[in-house]
Design an enzyme around this catalytic site. Sequence first.
Site, PDB file in Angstrom:
ATOM      1  N   ARG A   1      41.820  31.607  45.535  1.00  0.00           N
ATOM      2  CA  ARG A   1      40.947  32.696  45.069  1.00  0.00           C
ATOM      3  C   ARG A   1      40.612  32.498  43.590  1.00  0.00           C
ATOM      4  O   ARG A   1      39.491  32.722  43.155  1.00  0.00           O
ATOM      5  CB  ARG A   1      41.622  34.059  45.283  1.00  0.00           C
ATOM      6  CG  ARG A   1      41.831  34.400  46.745  1.00  0.00           C
ATOM      7  CD  ARG A   1      41.933  35.893  47.007  1.00  0.00           C
ATOM      8  NE  ARG A   1      43.006  36.573  46.310  1.00  0.00           N
ATOM      9  CZ  ARG A   1      44.241  36.752  46.792  1.00  0.00           C
ATOM     10  NH1 ARG A   1      44.584  36.254  47.961  1.00  0.00           N
ATOM     11  NH2 ARG A   1      45.136  37.429  46.110  1.00  0.00           N
TER      12      ARG A   1
ATOM     13  N   LYS B   1      39.822  44.686  37.049  1.00  0.00           N
ATOM     14  CA  LYS B   1      38.426  45.104  37.217  1.00  0.00           C
ATOM     15  C   LYS B   1      38.318  46.495  37.841  1.00  0.00           C
ATOM     16  O   LYS B   1      37.507  47.316  37.418  1.00  0.00           O
ATOM     17  CB  LYS B   1      37.711  44.083  38.106  1.00  0.00           C
ATOM     18  CG  LYS B   1      36.464  43.573  37.502  1.00  0.00           C
ATOM     19  CD  LYS B   1      35.800  42.456  38.265  1.00  0.00           C
ATOM     20  CE  LYS B   1      36.343  42.191  39.634  1.00  0.00           C
ATOM     21  NZ  LYS B   1      35.401  41.535  40.521  1.00  0.00           N
TER      22      LYS B   1
ATOM     23  N   ARG C   1      26.468  37.033  42.053  1.00  0.00           N
ATOM     24  CA  ARG C   1      27.433  35.963  42.303  1.00  0.00           C
ATOM     25  C   ARG C   1      26.784  34.596  42.100  1.00  0.00           C
ATOM     26  O   ARG C   1      27.478  33.597  42.059  1.00  0.00           O
ATOM     27  CB  ARG C   1      27.909  35.982  43.760  1.00  0.00           C
ATOM     28  CG  ARG C   1      28.966  36.979  44.150  1.00  0.00           C
ATOM     29  CD  ARG C   1      30.379  36.578  43.837  1.00  0.00           C
ATOM     30  NE  ARG C   1      31.320  36.740  44.934  1.00  0.00           N
ATOM     31  CZ  ARG C   1      31.840  37.877  45.366  1.00  0.00           C
ATOM     32  NH1 ARG C   1      31.496  39.014  44.821  1.00  0.00           N
ATOM     33  NH2 ARG C   1      32.719  37.876  46.345  1.00  0.00           N
TER      34      ARG C   1
ATOM     35  N   ARG D   1      53.410  41.040  42.460  1.00  0.00           N
ATOM     36  CA  ARG D   1      53.141  42.460  42.728  1.00  0.00           C
ATOM     37  C   ARG D   1      53.860  42.937  43.995  1.00  0.00           C
ATOM     38  O   ARG D   1      53.779  42.305  45.037  1.00  0.00           O
ATOM     39  CB  ARG D   1      51.627  42.632  42.887  1.00  0.00           C
ATOM     40  CG  ARG D   1      51.160  44.037  43.232  1.00  0.00           C
ATOM     41  CD  ARG D   1      49.695  44.205  42.971  1.00  0.00           C
ATOM     42  NE  ARG D   1      48.884  43.157  43.610  1.00  0.00           N
ATOM     43  CZ  ARG D   1      47.595  42.982  43.374  1.00  0.00           C
ATOM     44  NH1 ARG D   1      46.970  43.753  42.513  1.00  0.00           N
ATOM     45  NH2 ARG D   1      46.927  42.030  43.990  1.00  0.00           N
TER      46      ARG D   1
ATOM     47  N   ARG E   1      51.786  42.504  49.570  1.00  0.00           N
ATOM     48  CA  ARG E   1      50.588  42.214  50.368  1.00  0.00           C
ATOM     49  C   ARG E   1      50.637  40.760  50.839  1.00  0.00           C
ATOM     50  O   ARG E   1      50.998  39.876  50.061  1.00  0.00           O
ATOM     51  CB  ARG E   1      49.341  42.404  49.508  1.00  0.00           C
ATOM     52  CG  ARG E   1      48.769  43.796  49.603  1.00  0.00           C
ATOM     53  CD  ARG E   1      47.702  44.064  48.593  1.00  0.00           C
ATOM     54  NE  ARG E   1      46.783  42.945  48.361  1.00  0.00           N
ATOM     55  CZ  ARG E   1      45.779  42.994  47.507  1.00  0.00           C
ATOM     56  NH1 ARG E   1      45.562  44.082  46.809  1.00  0.00           N
ATOM     57  NH2 ARG E   1      44.990  41.958  47.335  1.00  0.00           N
TER      58      ARG E   1
HETATM   59  P1  AMP Z   1      34.430  40.787  47.500  1.00  0.00           P
HETATM   60  O1  AMP Z   1      35.049  42.055  47.971  1.00  0.00           O
HETATM   61  O2  AMP Z   1      33.606  40.969  46.266  1.00  0.00           O
HETATM   62  O3  AMP Z   1      35.397  39.665  47.380  1.00  0.00           O
HETATM   63  O4  AMP Z   1      33.382  40.350  48.638  1.00  0.00           O
HETATM   64  C1  AMP Z   1      33.762  40.110  49.962  1.00  0.00           C
HETATM   65  C2  AMP Z   1      32.753  39.214  50.653  1.00  0.00           C
HETATM   66  O5  AMP Z   1      31.459  39.823  50.642  1.00  0.00           O
HETATM   67  C3  AMP Z   1      32.525  37.857  49.988  1.00  0.00           C
HETATM   68  O6  AMP Z   1      33.457  36.914  50.421  1.00  0.00           O
HETATM   69  C4  AMP Z   1      31.129  37.510  50.449  1.00  0.00           C
HETATM   70  O7  AMP Z   1      31.113  37.069  51.793  1.00  0.00           O
HETATM   71  C5  AMP Z   1      30.455  38.860  50.416  1.00  0.00           C
HETATM   72  N1  AMP Z   1      29.836  39.136  49.092  1.00  0.00           N
HETATM   73  C6  AMP Z   1      30.193  40.105  48.207  1.00  0.00           C
HETATM   74  N2  AMP Z   1      29.400  40.107  47.135  1.00  0.00           N
HETATM   75  C7  AMP Z   1      28.509  39.102  47.310  1.00  0.00           C
HETATM   76  C8  AMP Z   1      27.417  38.586  46.565  1.00  0.00           C
HETATM   77  N3  AMP Z   1      27.071  39.093  45.364  1.00  0.00           N
HETATM   78  N4  AMP Z   1      26.723  37.531  47.081  1.00  0.00           N
HETATM   79  C9  AMP Z   1      27.045  37.011  48.258  1.00  0.00           C
HETATM   80  N5  AMP Z   1      28.055  37.446  49.029  1.00  0.00           N
HETATM   81  C10 AMP Z   1      28.786  38.488  48.574  1.00  0.00           C
END
Ligand code: AMP
Length: 232
Positions: free
Chosen positions: A190, A15, A90, A129, A178
Amino acid sequence: MSLYIILMGVQGAGKGEQAKFIRERYGIPHVSTGDLFRAMKTREDELAKRVQQIMASGNLVDDATTNEVVKDRLSQPDAQGGVIFDGYPRTPNQAAWLESYLAERGEQINAVILLDLDLYTAFKRAFGRVSTAAGKTYNIYFNADGLQEFKFEDHPEKQFPPRLVAVEQGTGERLIRRADDANADAILKRIDTFVATTQPLIDYFDAKNLVKRVNADQSIEAVSTAIQQVIG
Ligand code: AMP
């Protein structure tokens, strides 16, 4: 015409690379809600503190707060020609809010690009990785040519899972893994979370005929070309 693209894909689907490609090719910024929330780390206001607490707990930020942060980002000058959404929406609620927000402005979601990757390959992309201190990456399953050696070393008392030891050819540098990639359980979790949270969204957008599936099990360039065809 503005271009609003939603980019979806399991971790390891590439992505980040493809968001960069779209940004450069179409001149629209990459909006990752995870990044927006992480950027609040240094803020002391109530909203930022609440977001920090929720993120630390591993839960999703509530829809109203998330939409508010997105609305603020979309109002900025660089976002007037559209954006690439990453990690947003999300939930179907966020998706519905985004659609109506854009519709009020005469805009719409142009495509939901799903980088399609089988989950076993996704697992191996993370689990295999390794990288140099300078950030050059290899993968023991897919890209091991530059490795002098790699092996899994058992802990003598089997107290910990086997450790991956990999050495770069030429430099002899011992490569780094990592911590979150080294933990098979965490990777599976995940992936599971991705499947569980994304499927309802895919269903939501499929019903509107917006989902474009792109095979992510090919070279970065081939995936970019396929994306370009979808957007074109
Ligand atoms: P990410 O880097 O996209 O995995 O996001 C890290 C954290 O940010 C997630 O675990 C959520 O706590 C929060 N988060 C990111 N995007 C969203 C979203 N669209 N809706 C709700 N929480 C979000």
